[in-house]
Design a protein around this motif. Sequence first.
Motif, PDB file in Angstrom:
ATOM      1  N   ARG A 108      -4.849 -73.780  18.160  1.00  0.00           N
ATOM      2  CA  ARG A 108      -3.585 -74.503  18.068  1.00  0.00           C
ATOM      3  C   ARG A 108      -3.454 -75.470  19.243  1.00  0.00           C
ATOM      4  O   ARG A 108      -3.979 -75.236  20.325  1.00  0.00           O
ATOM      5  CB  ARG A 108      -2.410 -73.524  18.068  1.00  0.00           C
ATOM      6  CG  ARG A 108      -2.340 -72.663  16.814  1.00  0.00           C
ATOM      7  CD  ARG A 108      -1.063 -71.830  16.788  1.00  0.00           C
ATOM      8  NE  ARG A 108      -0.940 -71.066  15.563  1.00  0.00           N
ATOM      9  CZ  ARG A 108       0.105 -70.302  15.277  1.00  0.00           C
ATOM     10  NH1 ARG A 108       1.118 -70.212  16.120  1.00  0.00           N
ATOM     11  NH2 ARG A 108       0.136 -69.631  14.129  1.00  0.00           N
ATOM     12  N   VAL A 109      -2.736 -76.545  18.992  1.00  0.00           N
ATOM     13  CA  VAL A 109      -2.475 -77.523  20.047  1.00  0.00           C
ATOM     14  C   VAL A 109      -1.015 -77.408  20.460  1.00  0.00           C
ATOM     15  O   VAL A 109      -0.187 -76.909  19.701  1.00  0.00           O
ATOM     16  CB  VAL A 109      -2.793 -78.956  19.572  1.00  0.00           C
ATOM     17  CG1 VAL A 109      -4.250 -79.061  19.150  1.00  0.00           C
ATOM     18  CG2 VAL A 109      -1.877 -79.364  18.421  1.00  0.00           C
ATOM     19  N   PRO A 110      -0.660 -77.879  21.661  1.00  0.00           N
ATOM     20  CA  PRO A 110       0.745 -77.847  22.081  1.00  0.00           C
ATOM     21  C   PRO A 110       1.611 -78.677  21.143  1.00  0.00           C
ATOM     22  O   PRO A 110       1.131 -79.637  20.528  1.00  0.00           O
ATOM     23  CB  PRO A 110       0.698 -78.457  23.492  1.00  0.00           C
ATOM     24  CG  PRO A 110      -0.708 -78.242  23.958  1.00  0.00           C
ATOM     25  CD  PRO A 110      -1.559 -78.355  22.728  1.00  0.00           C
ATOM     26  N   SER A 156       1.225 -89.076   8.956  1.00  0.00           N
ATOM     27  CA  SER A 156       1.215 -89.766  10.247  1.00  0.00           C
ATOM     28  C   SER A 156       0.546 -91.134  10.200  1.00  0.00           C
ATOM     29  O   SER A 156       0.610 -91.899  11.163  1.00  0.00           O
ATOM     30  CB  SER A 156       0.502 -88.898  11.291  1.00  0.00           C
ATOM     31  OG  SER A 156      -0.876 -88.753  10.959  1.00  0.00           O
ATOM     32  N   GLY A 197       3.732 -81.408  19.449  1.00  0.00           N
ATOM     33  CA  GLY A 197       3.736 -82.847  19.644  1.00  0.00           C
ATOM     34  C   GLY A 197       2.369 -83.479  19.772  1.00  0.00           C
ATOM     35  O   GLY A 197       2.238 -84.702  19.704  1.00  0.00           O
ATOM     36  N   GLU A 198       1.316 -82.670  19.943  1.00  0.00           N
ATOM     37  CA  GLU A 198      -0.042 -83.208  20.045  1.00  0.00           C
ATOM     38  C   GLU A 198      -0.699 -83.275  18.667  1.00  0.00           C
ATOM     39  O   GLU A 198      -0.334 -82.561  17.746  1.00  0.00           O
ATOM     40  CB  GLU A 198      -0.894 -82.354  20.989  1.00  0.00           C
ATOM     41  CG  GLU A 198      -0.547 -82.517  22.442  1.00  0.00           C
ATOM     42  CD  GLU A 198      -1.614 -81.915  23.363  1.00  0.00           C
ATOM     43  OE1 GLU A 198      -2.712 -81.582  22.872  1.00  0.00           O
ATOM     44  OE2 GLU A 198      -1.318 -81.771  24.563  1.00  0.00           O
ATOM     45  N   ASP A 199      -1.691 -84.145  18.559  1.00  0.00           N
ATOM     46  CA  ASP A 199      -2.453 -84.308  17.325  1.00  0.00           C
ATOM     47  C   ASP A 199      -3.209 -83.018  17.027  1.00  0.00           C
ATOM     48  O   ASP A 199      -4.025 -82.567  17.835  1.00  0.00           O
ATOM     49  CB  ASP A 199      -3.414 -85.487  17.500  1.00  0.00           C
ATOM     50  CG  ASP A 199      -4.179 -85.836  16.233  1.00  0.00           C
ATOM     51  OD1 ASP A 199      -4.016 -85.135  15.216  1.00  0.00           O
ATOM     52  OD2 ASP A 199      -4.942 -86.822  16.260  1.00  0.00           O
ATOM     53  N   SER A 200      -2.942 -82.432  15.867  1.00  0.00           N
ATOM     54  CA  SER A 200      -3.560 -81.144  15.525  1.00  0.00           C
ATOM     55  C   SER A 200      -4.935 -81.279  14.907  1.00  0.00           C
ATOM     56  O   SER A 200      -5.626 -80.277  14.694  1.00  0.00           O
ATOM     57  CB  SER A 200      -2.658 -80.370  14.555  1.00  0.00           C
ATOM     58  OG  SER A 200      -2.479 -81.101  13.341  1.00  0.00           O
TER      59      SER A 200
END
Length: 285
Positions: free
Chosen positions: A87-89, A215, A91-94
């Motif tokens: 997982r990414v934080p 996006s 708001g970051e691009d996943s």
Amino acid sequence: MNEEEQEARAAIARVDALSTHHDPVHGGVRVRWRRFGRDTSRPPLVLLHGGHGSWMHWLRNAEALSAGRTLWLPDMPGFNESDAPPRVPPGEDSLPPLLNALGGTLDQLIGAGTPIDLGGFSFGGLTAARFAVRRGAIRRLALVGSGGHGTLRRMTVEMINWRSAPDSERERAALLHNLAALMLHDKAAIDALAFEIHDISCHGTRFRSKEVSLSGGLQQAIDTLGVPTLLLWGEFDVTADPRPLVARLVAEGPGREGAVIDGAGHWAQYERADEVNARLLQFLA
């Protein structure tokens, strides 16, 4: 299980039996790949499935497209039989962790830098375009109902959150509703096989693809890539307005071909499999 459900599962098992399963691991993420065909005289073809999908999004295409070459179909990381990517934080691009695992495992199977033909459906279309830019060594790119186009969607029916259904009967009704609302135009196409693929794939989904598809970024990716590109949409695809979109994308870059598949909804390669197979084979020849 009724007779139609048994036949659908048998149809999936028959096509699956034509493949060999491979489970390479990259960065701690195991990715399930299926290999169809054995002809190595042409570059391998890699096809990516859509959101809430699996390799079975290409079930009606695998035999035709692997008749004269090797075809690789993954369950992308976070889908069906593959591990979920990190997982990414917020708001970051996943997408990068998915692309890392996808590319690393593919390189283990066919070798880094090996030229390939690449295709994708829906979320997998945008993913394929971004993967192509990152990996390189792409001969041709073929996209069906691709996400990321950033233009008007034609959704008129609200989707139902099947995960919140209070019982199995209402869950099934919600999944059928969504299949008709988003994926297929002709009600006759919503058969037991389509539902079985949709049901299995939805239950195996752990990656949030919708935000990625909405996006944008498709045009930038194919502009950057600059390889021969085929762009297909179904006539009644509710995720786009196909005719002006195809015309614009084809006009804005060299080496591009486009077509609208008459009578098809979003999942065109299922609903009009013979026509999509013929167009793909012609383009990739």
